[in-house]
Design a protein around this motif. Sequence first.
Motif, PDB file in Angstrom:
ATOM      1  N   LEU A 129       1.232  -1.106   0.277  1.00 53.33           N
ATOM      2  CA  LEU A 129      -0.244   0.242  -0.103  1.00 53.33           C
ATOM      3  C   LEU A 129       0.819   0.959  -0.043  1.00 53.33           C
ATOM      4  CD1 LEU A 129      -2.840   0.608   2.074  1.00 53.33           C
ATOM      5  CD2 LEU A 129      -1.309   2.130   2.215  1.00 53.33           C
ATOM      6  N   LEU A 130       2.140   1.057   0.940  1.00 51.03           N
ATOM      7  CA  LEU A 130       2.719   2.982   0.819  1.00 51.03           C
ATOM      8  C   LEU A 130       3.602   2.273  -0.002  1.00 51.03           C
ATOM      9  CD1 LEU A 130       3.469   2.220   4.707  1.00 51.03           C
ATOM     10  CD2 LEU A 130       2.311   3.846   4.064  1.00 51.03           C
ATOM     11  N   GLY A 131       4.499   1.462  -0.722  1.00 54.33           N
ATOM     12  CA  GLY A 131       4.850   1.839  -1.954  1.00 54.33           C
ATOM     13  C   GLY A 131       4.375   2.050  -3.091  1.00 54.33           C
ATOM     14  N   ARG A 132       3.040   1.703  -3.556  1.00 54.71           N
ATOM     15  CA  ARG A 132       2.519   1.712  -4.976  1.00 54.71           C
ATOM     16  C   ARG A 132       1.040   1.583  -4.824  1.00 54.71           C
ATOM     17  NH1 ARG A 132       6.730   2.439  -6.762  1.00 54.71           N
ATOM     18  NH2 ARG A 132       8.388   0.720  -7.267  1.00 54.71           N
ATOM     19  N   LYS A 133       0.624   1.654  -3.625  1.00 54.66           N
ATOM     20  CA  LYS A 133      -0.935   3.019  -4.269  1.00 54.66           C
ATOM     21  C   LYS A 133      -1.480   3.951  -4.174  1.00 54.66           C
ATOM     22  CE  LYS A 133      -2.922  -2.121  -2.101  1.00 54.66           C
ATOM     23  NZ  LYS A 133      -4.004  -2.506  -1.632  1.00 54.66           N
ATOM     24  N   ASN A 134      -1.920   4.626  -4.939  1.00 55.19           N
ATOM     25  CA  ASN A 134      -2.258   5.443  -5.240  1.00 55.19           C
ATOM     26  C   ASN A 134      -3.058   5.747  -3.803  1.00 55.19           C
ATOM     27  OD1 ASN A 134      -4.993   5.925  -6.067  1.00 55.19           O
ATOM     28  ND2 ASN A 134      -4.616   5.790  -7.987  1.00 55.19           N
ATOM     29  N   ALA A 135      -3.880   7.519  -3.593  1.00 49.73           N
ATOM     30  CA  ALA A 135      -4.561   8.055  -2.029  1.00 49.73           C
ATOM     31  C   ALA A 135      -5.471   7.284  -2.433  1.00 49.73           C
ATOM     32  CB  ALA A 135      -4.584   9.605  -2.496  1.00 49.73           C
ATOM     33  N   LYS A 136      -6.286   7.038  -3.399  1.00 48.14           N
ATOM     34  CA  LYS A 136      -7.933   6.999  -3.439  1.00 48.14           C
ATOM     35  C   LYS A 136      -8.032   5.073  -2.686  1.00 48.14           C
ATOM     36  CE  LYS A 136     -11.498   9.039  -6.826  1.00 48.14           C
ATOM     37  NZ  LYS A 136     -11.766   8.849  -8.157  1.00 48.14           N
TER      38      LYS A 136
END
Lengths: 247, 247
Positions: free
Chosen positions: A160-167
């Motif tokens: 999540l922290l490394g590769r996902k965007n805000a939404k």
Amino acid sequence: MALAGHACTRESAVATRIDISPCNACPVRSMSVCSALEADELKRLADILVSVKVDAGHTLFAEGDGADTLFNVTAGTMKLYKLLPDGRRQITGFLLPGDFLGLSINDTYAYSAESVTPASLCRFPRRRLEGLLEDYPKMQRRLFAMASSELAAAQDQMLLLGRKNAKERIASFLLMLSERARRRGYAENPVHVPMSRSDIADYLGLTTETVSRTFTQLKTSRAISLLEGGKVRLNDMEILQELAEGV
Amino acid sequence: MALAGHACTRESAVATRIDISPCNACPVRSMSVCSALEADELKRLADILVSVKVDAGHTLFAEGDGADTLFNVTAGTMKLYKLLPDGRRQITGFLLPGDFLGLSINDTYAYSAESVTPASLCRFPRRRLEGLLEDYPKMQRRLFAMASSELAAAQDQMLLLGRKNAKERIASFLLMLSERARRRGYAENPVHVPMSRSDIADYLGLTTETVSRTFTQLKTSRAISLLEGGKVRLNDMEILQELAEGV
DNA sequence: GTCGCGCTTTGATCTGGATCAAGGCGCGAT
DNA sequence: ATCGCGCCTTGATCCAGATCAAAGCGCGAC
């Protein structure tokens, strides 16, 4: 760094010794460290544990403190976090009833622990707990299993922290809370979101503004509804799931 | 998702049954799961383990595969990663000799494992290992300790991914490699960096371009030197440490 | 009540790192 | 030798989310 300004409210905690009956009545026993124990073993556990109640915003311990105690959350929500010298903060986890905290490799805590809501915890002196673990391998295995699943959660969080965007982060967060509530037998929809925007931001690697804007976006697109009392209704699980998985 | 296109080279692994002597000669026994065992216990362990050698870039298992095996790295470097459906990748860890992999909560792996360099591993059938753990609580405790320290490392990584900038991430990464090499008795300066820019990027939540640019910046500022053969000399530990800690 | 403070939302602008693009360089295959 | 392919580096541009700024809006203290 570790101790400065954190221990202020430590002493305000109400700590009372209790007998075994609260253990038997404990609403989270089935999902706690003690779930593996029989009645007589439970009695010995009750012997060494102390029940603690804390207000919201109470610092239970700070990063760097001597790690002589292990806790099990029995009510309320706790947060664990690490700080950088300039004040940047990363919340590494929110703990719900049944979760434990206080593991350490060397003999100091690697993170700080603070209550998000008023909370209750079981407090185990590490030394005496270790003796118990030797005698009750079932409990040792139980603790190992809990650590393993925390490790798996930590890996999800790295993704999540490394590769996902805000939404995607917000969607993942809401679904995680919902799933955890479900597994504890609480209401899973609407989800109870007791933590502040700032706590959510520091958990998801965002700012409060971005968290707020993203909640608004999801609300505008009808995927969620923001209710009063820190509740969020998940209106379209499908869309949220797709967002969370990053399709 | 989990299985598609990953198992291609699985069968190329050379797997040979070995007797106890390699265990006694094992260069990483003191830092492995088996470090807790006596000679006779080691014999029983040797009974169930199988040694595996793999080329660089070999997929040992993929996220979602049935998790019937636990591995201990004895030589080389492995990487663990998770993928999003659109191909975004997060490497959750690099494993060096002595590290183990293959824990799972349900019965499938939560991540994929691939070799970065040619590597050797000890392979334990989960079922039989579990029996061993019951009989040898020392080994159980050892495994628990290793999982705990992985958990601590995961929390450090969350802080990095959530709150550090590119320069701080690279500095933390280099110091981590150096420290891990030191603890294994390898050369810690220059550090051996066997992984590609793209692997580093996917570990640090950056792009290859940013990793490359940041290495260049650190080189230009004389904090590091880029040597041939994937070696990096750390010229100014003080500056690197300050960067890593985010002062 | 209403004052004040902390939390949240919304708007305007900025920027670190992503993205797009183009060489360079090392190395194994032919 | 040289071709081709995967890296790695460097440059130009873009943009998601950070930062800066300013209202709302509870809610507890008095």
